[in-house]
Design a protein around this motif. Sequence first.
Motif, PDB file in Angstrom:
ATOM      1  N   ALA A   1       2.137 -14.807 -14.211  1.00 42.96           N
ATOM      2  CA  ALA A   1       3.027 -13.872 -14.911  1.00 42.96           C
ATOM      3  C   ALA A   1       3.834 -13.051 -13.918  1.00 42.96           C
ATOM      4  N   GLY A   2       3.200 -12.610 -12.838  1.00 40.15           N
ATOM      5  CA  GLY A   2       3.894 -11.843 -11.804  1.00 40.15           C
ATOM      6  C   GLY A   2       5.050 -12.619 -11.207  1.00 40.15           C
ATOM      7  N   ILE A   3       4.817 -13.900 -10.926  1.00 38.90           N
ATOM      8  CA  ILE A   3       5.860 -14.755 -10.343  1.00 38.90           C
ATOM      9  C   ILE A   3       7.032 -14.909 -11.316  1.00 38.90           C
ATOM     10  N   GLY A   4       6.721 -15.232 -12.573  1.00 39.00           N
ATOM     11  CA  GLY A   4       7.782 -15.443 -13.565  1.00 39.00           C
ATOM     12  C   GLY A   4       8.585 -14.184 -13.846  1.00 39.00           C
ATOM     13  N   VAL A   5       7.888 -13.064 -14.010  1.00 38.35           N
ATOM     14  CA  VAL A   5       8.553 -11.801 -14.354  1.00 38.35           C
ATOM     15  C   VAL A   5       9.429 -11.315 -13.204  1.00 38.35           C
ATOM     16  N   PHE A   6       8.906 -11.342 -11.976  1.00 35.50           N
ATOM     17  CA  PHE A   6       9.687 -10.800 -10.860  1.00 35.50           C
ATOM     18  C   PHE A   6      10.792 -11.745 -10.386  1.00 35.50           C
ATOM     19  N   ALA A   7      10.633 -13.034 -10.611  1.00 39.57           N
ATOM     20  CA  ALA A   7      11.753 -13.943 -10.344  1.00 39.57           C
ATOM     21  C   ALA A   7      12.924 -13.587 -11.266  1.00 39.57           C
TER      22      ALA A   7
ATOM     23  N   ARG B   1       1.757  -5.769 -17.701  1.00 32.07           N
ATOM     24  CA  ARG B   1       1.109  -4.704 -16.944  1.00 32.07           C
ATOM     25  C   ARG B   1       0.837  -5.117 -15.497  1.00 32.07           C
ATOM     26  N   PHE B   2       0.295  -6.334 -15.310  1.00 35.33           N
ATOM     27  CA  PHE B   2      -0.087  -6.764 -13.962  1.00 35.33           C
ATOM     28  C   PHE B   2       1.081  -6.825 -12.979  1.00 35.33           C
ATOM     29  N   PRO B   3       2.222  -7.458 -13.336  1.00 37.30           N
ATOM     30  CA  PRO B   3       3.307  -7.571 -12.339  1.00 37.30           C
ATOM     31  C   PRO B   3       3.762  -6.208 -11.821  1.00 37.30           C
ATOM     32  N   TYR B   4       3.968  -5.263 -12.734  1.00 42.27           N
ATOM     33  CA  TYR B   4       4.466  -3.947 -12.321  1.00 42.27           C
ATOM     34  C   TYR B   4       3.394  -3.165 -11.560  1.00 42.27           C
ATOM     35  N   THR B   5       2.134  -3.272 -11.989  1.00 45.86           N
ATOM     36  CA  THR B   5       1.031  -2.604 -11.292  1.00 45.86           C
ATOM     37  C   THR B   5       0.936  -3.113  -9.857  1.00 45.86           C
ATOM     38  N   THR B   6       1.079  -4.409  -9.668  1.00 44.23           N
ATOM     39  CA  THR B   6       1.048  -5.004  -8.333  1.00 44.23           C
ATOM     40  C   THR B   6       2.204  -4.476  -7.482  1.00 44.23           C
ATOM     41  N   TYR B   7       3.387  -4.482  -8.073  1.00 43.20           N
ATOM     42  CA  TYR B   7       4.590  -4.019  -7.370  1.00 43.20           C
ATOM     43  C   TYR B   7       4.458  -2.564  -6.931  1.00 43.20           C
ATOM     44  N   GLU B   8       3.935  -1.722  -7.813  1.00 41.44           N
ATOM     45  CA  GLU B   8       3.817  -0.289  -7.547  1.00 41.44           C
ATOM     46  C   GLU B   8       2.732   0.047  -6.528  1.00 41.44           C
ATOM     47  N   ASN B   9       1.787  -0.862  -6.342  1.00 36.17           N
ATOM     48  CA  ASN B   9       0.607  -0.552  -5.534  1.00 36.17           C
ATOM     49  C   ASN B   9       0.457  -1.433  -4.298  1.00 36.17           C
ATOM     50  N   GLY B  10       1.572  -1.669  -3.634  1.00 32.93           N
ATOM     51  CA  GLY B  10       1.496  -2.344  -2.345  1.00 32.93           C
ATOM     52  C   GLY B  10       1.868  -3.812  -2.337  1.00 32.93           C
ATOM     53  N   GLY B  11       2.370  -4.324  -3.461  1.00 33.11           N
ATOM     54  CA  GLY B  11       2.816  -5.722  -3.494  1.00 33.11           C
ATOM     55  C   GLY B  11       1.706  -6.682  -3.109  1.00 33.11           C
TER      56      GLY B  11
ATOM     57  N   LEU C   1      10.759 -12.098  -5.860  1.00 27.59           N
ATOM     58  CA  LEU C   1       9.438 -12.458  -5.327  1.00 27.59           C
ATOM     59  C   LEU C   1       9.156 -11.724  -4.021  1.00 27.59           C
ATOM     60  N   ASP C   2      10.195 -11.516  -3.228  1.00 28.89           N
ATOM     61  CA  ASP C   2      10.023 -10.721  -1.996  1.00 28.89           C
ATOM     62  C   ASP C   2       9.566  -9.306  -2.337  1.00 28.89           C
ATOM     63  N   ALA C   3      10.198  -8.733  -3.364  1.00 28.84           N
ATOM     64  CA  ALA C   3       9.838  -7.369  -3.779  1.00 28.84           C
ATOM     65  C   ALA C   3       8.399  -7.295  -4.273  1.00 28.84           C
ATOM     66  N   LEU C   4       7.977  -8.356  -4.984  1.00 31.95           N
ATOM     67  CA  LEU C   4       6.632  -8.364  -5.546  1.00 31.95           C
ATOM     68  C   LEU C   4       5.558  -8.589  -4.482  1.00 31.95           C
ATOM     69  N   PHE C   5       5.790  -9.554  -3.619  1.00 30.36           N
ATOM     70  CA  PHE C   5       4.706 -10.001  -2.733  1.00 30.36           C
ATOM     71  C   PHE C   5       4.742  -9.456  -1.312  1.00 30.36           C
ATOM     72  N   THR C   6       5.861  -8.862  -0.892  1.00 33.04           N
ATOM     73  CA  THR C   6       5.893  -8.294   0.466  1.00 33.04           C
ATOM     74  C   THR C   6       4.835  -7.193   0.558  1.00 33.04           C
ATOM     75  N   PRO C   7       3.836  -7.373   1.441  1.00 36.25           N
ATOM     76  CA  PRO C   7       2.722  -6.411   1.452  1.00 36.25           C
ATOM     77  C   PRO C   7       3.060  -5.090   2.128  1.00 36.25           C
ATOM     78  N   ASP C   8       2.616  -4.020   1.514  1.00 39.87           N
ATOM     79  CA  ASP C   8       2.675  -2.702   2.123  1.00 39.87           C
ATOM     80  C   ASP C   8       1.231  -2.310   2.441  1.00 39.87           C
ATOM     81  N   TRP C   9       0.802  -2.666   3.678  1.00 40.59           N
ATOM     82  CA  TRP C   9      -0.617  -2.514   4.031  1.00 40.59           C
ATOM     83  C   TRP C   9      -1.059  -1.058   4.034  1.00 40.59           C
ATOM     84  N   SER C  10      -0.116  -0.127   4.210  1.00 43.73           N
ATOM     85  CA  SER C  10      -0.490   1.294   4.242  1.00 43.73           C
ATOM     86  C   SER C  10      -1.078   1.748   2.903  1.00 43.73           C
ATOM     87  N   LYS C  11      -0.710   1.042   1.830  1.00 47.33           N
ATOM     88  CA  LYS C  11      -1.190   1.415   0.494  1.00 47.33           C
ATOM     89  C   LYS C  11      -2.709   1.237   0.356  1.00 47.33           C
TER      90      LYS C  11
END
Length: 502
Positions: free
Chosen positions: A276-282, A34-44, A210-220
């Motif tokens: 978990a976020g790092i492992g899943v998105f890698a 749940r956490f990795p995808y929630t992070t990805y969907e909500n601004g990385g 990892l770029d997709a997961l952690f690249t911040p979208d500050w507008s979110k």
Amino acid sequence: MSNQTTHKRETFSGRQAFIMAAIGSAVGLGNIWRFPYTTYENGGGAFIIPYIVALLTAGIPLLFLDFAIGHRHRAAAPLSFRRLNKHFEVFGWWQVMVNVIIGLYYAVVLGWAAIYTFFSFSKTWGDKPVDFFVGEFLKMGDIAQGVSFDFVGLVTGPLIAVWVVALLVLALGVQKGIAKSSSILMPVLVVMFVALVVYSLTLPGAAKGLDALFTPDWSKLADPSVWIAAYGQIFFSLSICFGIMVTYSSYLKKDSDLTSTGLVVGFANSSFEVLAGIGVFAALGFMATAAGQEVSEVAKGGIGLAFFAFPTIINEAPMGTVLGVLFFGSLTFAALTSFISVIEVIIASIQDKLKMGRVTATFLVGVPMMIVSVILFGTTTGLPMLDVMDKFVNYFGIVAVAFAALIAIVANGKLSTLGHHINKTSSFKVGTIWRLCVIVTTGVLAFMLLSEGVKVFTEGYEGYPSWFVDTFGWGMAILLVIVAFILSRLPWKNEPEFNVEE
């Protein structure tokens, strides 16, 4: 504090045993899928800010509150709430009923993860993991045609097995069963998951993920729904406000340091989520690279991540079998420790109410639940049933009872009493800021409840027929409250006198 009871309450042998069990409860399916995808969907990367704010203002304060209720009153949720205020017992039983529903369906996902660990050796799912999961494995029927309860052998076998394992652990008791199993499973889980993360990072395309997961979208950060998602993630991940931490903390020794223990549990859980976020998105980065797609096209959460995306990754990755065993094995161990904590809430509550022995209560609770679990989720209608009940018990069970209980605690002036108890034995003291955080979180829960309620009420849920959602969603959520009220009115068998001296 003095407790005049006719029987001695079981306790954890020490703080470390409790911490292992509490982290074992908190770290579960939500952390991994749940956490990795929630992070990805909500601004990385930007999501980490509301996530940390939610952890510090809601997660940790409510964890302290649960610890205080259970530790002060030395009982499972119903009796602890009753001892806090005799009119509050219904909140404890409401939490117990939430755990009944979660226990029924959590077992089947645990069974899926366990059997998929074995499937990883031969890649049983073949070239089309989605078709295999829905068709061959679940043999899923069309819900529009009605509910059918045709048993599915590949599902019912592991489902019964995980119930038997969990009940045997629970029958052994708090220290010999729960604490001992957590002390073995949690280190194994950490080692396996660290190995999974290290392996995933070596895959081609890992950096892309990892770029997709952690690249911040500050507008979110300007979007209120992102902040609500952060509070939701913390809330559902930490096992707070539905009886687990109340029950576990009642097994702590009287001089236990509650706040430092809570901080360890809270931050350990969040650390595992980030890992978990790092492992899943890698791994998803590798999948996207291999398929010549963007990460957005392959990123999934929940069941889709575990049983659709990861089997595809395992098929294509070098040493895919190793990846499969590490991923599904981790999922199994994480789910098992959480599952045990869910069933313990029910067992401990029955023990308190009926003055029943551990083994008798375990099987009185466990055997009927196992039968119902197999009937509802070991059949061709299992997946839609799970989807609807999971959604409704989370929002209109956990969030609803948390909101109602917090309103009652705040309105009756019990926050100061519980804060005083926390400060009696804890190194990290709580005060006005803690009480303010609890009050603000109550408002956040009200918003979550209202916004999600309006959305589901007007739009339905995931395209399921309205009769199905009304029966197994709204109907189930309302039934929880009715049953809780009835249970709270039943007499206690030889209720022990209990005095709290502050």
